[in-house]
Write an enzyme that holds these catalytic residues in place. Structure first.
Site: not given
Length: 207
Positions: A128, A175, A181
């Site tokens: 978004h 996990a 990034r």
């Protein structure tokens, strides 16, 4: 018994081909699709010996010729979702995608060969827009940069990969990590947000 097993295998292959033809999808030799899975849209292509387990959903609607491509010897475990979302998803050969994993191709998602993706992972190639604090986020649209997961990587259980990320070749993501990034090749990364804690080639390397 061997004859019955061969007949059963051939019947499953023939059923899978008929099911894929109805959807408009293309498949290679020995591709098996569970009767309990769905393939939606004509822009889907499966390679040889692909196994689509029960309750999977593959959606391939796009303006491109192939919106979802799954390479040879790939295995989608039960309840996997692949949705091109008007973009594209390209999955290499010898890839295993664990149960309940969801992959969305808005900005393009490229997954290399020999990848192991555990269950409940979430890979999303859009985000978004929210730069304007005076406008509701729902009205600001989205940004789609794409995701690249290079060859021979392992995503642990419930890893999230966000838009704009490249995970380098041979890397391991622990996990429940959230990758925001780029991760260099052959690195080990864990956490939320994920950070590099080691290297498979230089054990002393960490952030």
């Amino acid at each position: 018994m061997r004859l019955l097993e061969n007949l059963s295998w051939h019947f499953r292959v023939r059923y899978s081909r008929a099911k894929l033809r109805l959807s408009g999808a293309k498949s290679g030799h020995g591709c098996l699709v569970s009767p309990k899975s769905r393939v939606i849209g004509p822009c889907v292509e499966f390679g040889d010996a692909v196994l689509i387990d029960s309750f999977c959903t593959v959606v391939g609607h796009s303006g491109s010729n192939v919106a979802v491509r799954v390479g040879d010897n790939a295995h989608l475990w039960p309840h996997v979702m692949l949705d091109s979302a008007q973009g594209s998803i390209s999955i290499g050969s010898n890839v295993s995608i664990g149960s309940f994993t969801e992959i969305y191709g808005h900005g393009g998602c490229i997954i290399g060969d020999d990848r192991q993706i555990a269950g409940h992972c979430y890979i999303i190639s859009t985000n978004h827009a929210f730069d304007d604090p005076d406008t509701p986020i729902r009205l600001q649209g989205s940004v789609s940069k794409g995701v690249v997961l290079e060859d021979d990587c392992w995503l642990g259980h419930a890893v999230t990969i966000l838009d704009g990320v490249t995970v380098g070749r041979g890397s391991v993501i622990g996990a429940c990590s959230v990758v925001t990034r780029n991760i260099p090749p052959f690195c080990i990364a864990v956490g939320n947000p994920a950070r590099v804690v080691g290297s498979r080639t230089k054990p002393e390397c960490a952030e």
